[in-house]
Structure formats: structure tokens, C-alpha cells
Design a protein around this motif. Structure first.
Motif, PDB file in Angstrom:
ATOM      1  N   PRO A  85       0.795  -1.241   0.000  1.00  0.00           N
ATOM      2  CA  PRO A  85       0.000   0.000   0.000  1.00  0.00           C
ATOM      3  C   PRO A  85       0.822   1.284   0.000  1.00  0.00           C
ATOM      4  O   PRO A  85       0.444   2.253  -0.622  1.00  0.00           O
ATOM      5  CB  PRO A  85      -0.839  -0.114   1.266  1.00  0.00           C
ATOM      6  CG  PRO A  85      -0.857  -1.557   1.588  1.00  0.00           C
ATOM      7  CD  PRO A  85       0.443  -2.110   1.086  1.00  0.00           C
ATOM      8  N   ALA A  86       1.925   1.297   0.698  1.00  0.00           N
ATOM      9  CA  ALA A  86       2.710   2.531   0.785  1.00  0.00           C
ATOM     10  C   ALA A  86       3.244   2.950  -0.580  1.00  0.00           C
ATOM     11  O   ALA A  86       3.452   4.133  -0.825  1.00  0.00           O
ATOM     12  CB  ALA A  86       3.865   2.349   1.769  1.00  0.00           C
ATOM     13  N   PRO A 135      -0.444   6.406  -3.273  1.00  0.00           N
ATOM     14  CA  PRO A 135      -0.431   7.707  -3.959  1.00  0.00           C
ATOM     15  C   PRO A 135      -0.852   7.601  -5.424  1.00  0.00           C
ATOM     16  O   PRO A 135      -1.563   8.465  -5.935  1.00  0.00           O
ATOM     17  CB  PRO A 135       1.027   8.162  -3.837  1.00  0.00           C
ATOM     18  CG  PRO A 135       1.555   7.426  -2.645  1.00  0.00           C
ATOM     19  CD  PRO A 135       0.850   6.106  -2.653  1.00  0.00           C
ATOM     20  N   GLU A 136      -0.446   6.539  -6.090  1.00  0.00           N
ATOM     21  CA  GLU A 136      -0.838   6.360  -7.488  1.00  0.00           C
ATOM     22  C   GLU A 136      -2.350   6.167  -7.598  1.00  0.00           C
ATOM     23  O   GLU A 136      -3.001   6.722  -8.486  1.00  0.00           O
ATOM     24  CB  GLU A 136      -0.116   5.152  -8.085  1.00  0.00           C
ATOM     25  CG  GLU A 136      -0.446   4.927  -9.544  1.00  0.00           C
ATOM     26  CD  GLU A 136       0.291   3.736 -10.135  1.00  0.00           C
ATOM     27  OE1 GLU A 136      -0.077   3.342 -11.243  1.00  0.00           O
ATOM     28  OE2 GLU A 136       1.213   3.209  -9.491  1.00  0.00           O
ATOM     29  N   GLY A 137      -2.933   5.394  -6.670  1.00  0.00           N
ATOM     30  CA  GLY A 137      -4.377   5.181  -6.663  1.00  0.00           C
ATOM     31  C   GLY A 137      -5.151   6.465  -6.443  1.00  0.00           C
ATOM     32  O   GLY A 137      -6.160   6.718  -7.101  1.00  0.00           O
ATOM     33  N   GLY A 149      -4.113   9.455  -7.202  1.00  0.00           N
ATOM     34  CA  GLY A 149      -3.965  10.220  -8.444  1.00  0.00           C
ATOM     35  C   GLY A 149      -4.939   9.750  -9.521  1.00  0.00           C
ATOM     36  O   GLY A 149      -5.551  10.569 -10.220  1.00  0.00           O
ATOM     37  N   LEU A 150      -5.109   8.440  -9.636  1.00  0.00           N
ATOM     38  CA  LEU A 150      -6.066   7.902 -10.619  1.00  0.00           C
ATOM     39  C   LEU A 150      -7.483   8.311 -10.283  1.00  0.00           C
ATOM     40  O   LEU A 150      -8.273   8.670 -11.178  1.00  0.00           O
ATOM     41  CB  LEU A 150      -5.946   6.375 -10.673  1.00  0.00           C
ATOM     42  CG  LEU A 150      -4.662   5.820 -11.291  1.00  0.00           C
ATOM     43  CD1 LEU A 150      -4.572   4.314 -11.047  1.00  0.00           C
ATOM     44  CD2 LEU A 150      -4.602   6.123 -12.776  1.00  0.00           C
ATOM     45  N   LEU A 151      -7.837   8.274  -9.012  1.00  0.00           N
ATOM     46  CA  LEU A 151      -9.185   8.688  -8.603  1.00  0.00           C
ATOM     47  C   LEU A 151      -9.411  10.178  -8.884  1.00  0.00           C
ATOM     48  O   LEU A 151     -10.481  10.559  -9.355  1.00  0.00           O
ATOM     49  CB  LEU A 151      -9.397   8.404  -7.118  1.00  0.00           C
ATOM     50  CG  LEU A 151      -9.559   6.933  -6.745  1.00  0.00           C
ATOM     51  CD1 LEU A 151      -9.529   6.765  -5.229  1.00  0.00           C
ATOM     52  CD2 LEU A 151     -10.835   6.363  -7.319  1.00  0.00           C
ATOM     53  N   LYS A 152      -8.415  10.999  -8.615  1.00  0.00           N
ATOM     54  CA  LYS A 152      -8.555  12.437  -8.884  1.00  0.00           C
ATOM     55  C   LYS A 152      -8.739  12.698 -10.375  1.00  0.00           C
ATOM     56  O   LYS A 152      -9.574  13.509 -10.773  1.00  0.00           O
ATOM     57  CB  LYS A 152      -7.329  13.192  -8.364  1.00  0.00           C
ATOM     58  CG  LYS A 152      -7.314  13.358  -6.877  1.00  0.00           C
ATOM     59  CD  LYS A 152      -6.090  14.140  -6.433  1.00  0.00           C
ATOM     60  CE  LYS A 152      -6.056  14.339  -4.938  1.00  0.00           C
ATOM     61  NZ  LYS A 152      -4.855  15.041  -4.492  1.00  0.00           N
ATOM     62  N   ARG A 153      -7.951  12.014 -11.195  1.00  0.00           N
ATOM     63  CA  ARG A 153      -8.079  12.191 -12.655  1.00  0.00           C
ATOM     64  C   ARG A 153      -9.439  11.752 -13.145  1.00  0.00           C
ATOM     65  O   ARG A 153     -10.054  12.423 -13.968  1.00  0.00           O
ATOM     66  CB  ARG A 153      -6.986  11.398 -13.380  1.00  0.00           C
ATOM     67  CG  ARG A 153      -5.703  12.160 -13.560  1.00  0.00           C
ATOM     68  CD  ARG A 153      -4.835  11.500 -14.595  1.00  0.00           C
ATOM     69  NE  ARG A 153      -4.568  10.113 -14.216  1.00  0.00           N
ATOM     70  CZ  ARG A 153      -3.421   9.679 -13.709  1.00  0.00           C
ATOM     71  NH1 ARG A 153      -2.432  10.502 -13.551  1.00  0.00           N
ATOM     72  NH2 ARG A 153      -3.270   8.426 -13.389  1.00  0.00           N
ATOM     73  N   GLU A 154      -9.924  10.622 -12.632  1.00  0.00           N
ATOM     74  CA  GLU A 154     -11.224  10.094 -13.055  1.00  0.00           C
ATOM     75  C   GLU A 154     -12.362  11.013 -12.645  1.00  0.00           C
ATOM     76  O   GLU A 154     -13.292  11.248 -13.391  1.00  0.00           O
ATOM     77  CB  GLU A 154     -11.432   8.697 -12.458  1.00  0.00           C
ATOM     78  CG  GLU A 154     -12.704   8.014 -12.909  1.00  0.00           C
ATOM     79  CD  GLU A 154     -12.717   7.692 -14.385  1.00  0.00           C
ATOM     80  OE1 GLU A 154     -13.838   7.653 -14.960  1.00  0.00           O
ATOM     81  OE2 GLU A 154     -11.653   7.491 -15.000  1.00  0.00           O
ATOM     82  N   SER A 155     -12.279  11.601 -11.455  1.00  0.00           N
ATOM     83  CA  SER A 155     -13.368  12.454 -10.982  1.00  0.00           C
ATOM     84  C   SER A 155     -13.382  13.814 -11.669  1.00  0.00           C
ATOM     85  O   SER A 155     -14.385  14.490 -11.672  1.00  0.00           O
ATOM     86  CB  SER A 155     -13.270  12.634  -9.462  1.00  0.00           C
ATOM     87  OG  SER A 155     -12.102  13.354  -9.115  1.00  0.00           O
ATOM     88  N   SER A 156     -12.265  14.190 -12.282  1.00  0.00           N
ATOM     89  CA  SER A 156     -12.228  15.505 -12.950  1.00  0.00           C
ATOM     90  C   SER A 156     -12.708  15.420 -14.392  1.00  0.00           C
ATOM     91  O   SER A 156     -12.854  16.429 -15.060  1.00  0.00           O
ATOM     92  CB  SER A 156     -10.810  16.078 -12.900  1.00  0.00           C
ATOM     93  OG  SER A 156      -9.937  15.274 -13.666  1.00  0.00           O
ATOM     94  N   THR A 157     -12.986  14.209 -14.883  1.00  0.00           N
ATOM     95  CA  THR A 157     -13.445  14.081 -16.272  1.00  0.00           C
ATOM     96  C   THR A 157     -14.940  14.007 -16.374  1.00  0.00           C
ATOM     97  O   THR A 157     -15.659  13.855 -15.479  1.00  0.00           O
ATOM     98  CB  THR A 157     -12.855  12.812 -16.944  1.00  0.00           C
ATOM     99  OG1 THR A 157     -13.230  11.671 -16.187  1.00  0.00           O
ATOM    100  CG2 THR A 157     -11.362  12.917 -17.058  1.00  0.00           C
TER     101      THR A 157
END
Length: 74
Positions: free
Chosen positions: A57-58, A62-64, A66-74
Motif C-alpha cells: 500500500p505505501a 499515492p498512485e491510486g 492520483g487515478l481517482l482524482k483524474r477520473e473524478s475531474s473528467t
């Protein structure tokens, strides 16, 4: 039940886990002693599931995010 301690504690986790429970443990090596024993009577009697993971997890958290932030901004 999630086990993140040395592998020999997985047997203890099976003994304290509830009937029908799931014992999950992270696949982290602990030097020379990476093997352990389990009492199959406990696992069968309690109808437990044992699940292993090599997730770290460590490293991937952070990558996960980032993916969630990118997905929610589209």
C-alpha cells in the motif's frame, strides 16, 4: 481479519477469527523464516478463507489517489 505481522502469527489469527471469517495477509518476507504452519482442523471447522496479497500500500496508494482524482475531474 488482516494480518500484517510476521507470518507465524497467521495461525493465531485463524484461531481468533470468527466462524466464516476471512484471514488476509500481506506477502511480506521476514528474512530466513518465511514459512509457517496452520492447523487445517481450525480452518475447516470454522469454514475460514485464507487470502494472501503482495500489495504494498505505501507504494501504490499515492498512485491510486492520483487515478481517482483524474477520473473524478473528467
Amino acid at each position: 481479519m488482516l494480518v500484517t505481522s510476521p507470518p507465524d502469527t497467521i495461525d493465531v489469527a485463524t484461531r481468533i477469527c470468527a466462524v466464516g471469517g476471512i484471514v488476509s495477509f500481506l506477502g511480506i518476507g521476514y528474512g530466513e523464516k518465511e514459512t509457517f504452519s496452520l492447523n487445517s482442523n481450525v480452518i475447516h471447522g470454522k469454514k475460514l478463507q485464507i487470502r494472501a496479497s503482495n500489495a504494498i500500500p505505501a507504494l501504490y496508494f499515492p498512485e491510486g489517489i492520483g487515478l481517482l482524482k483524474r477520473e473524478s475531474s473528467t
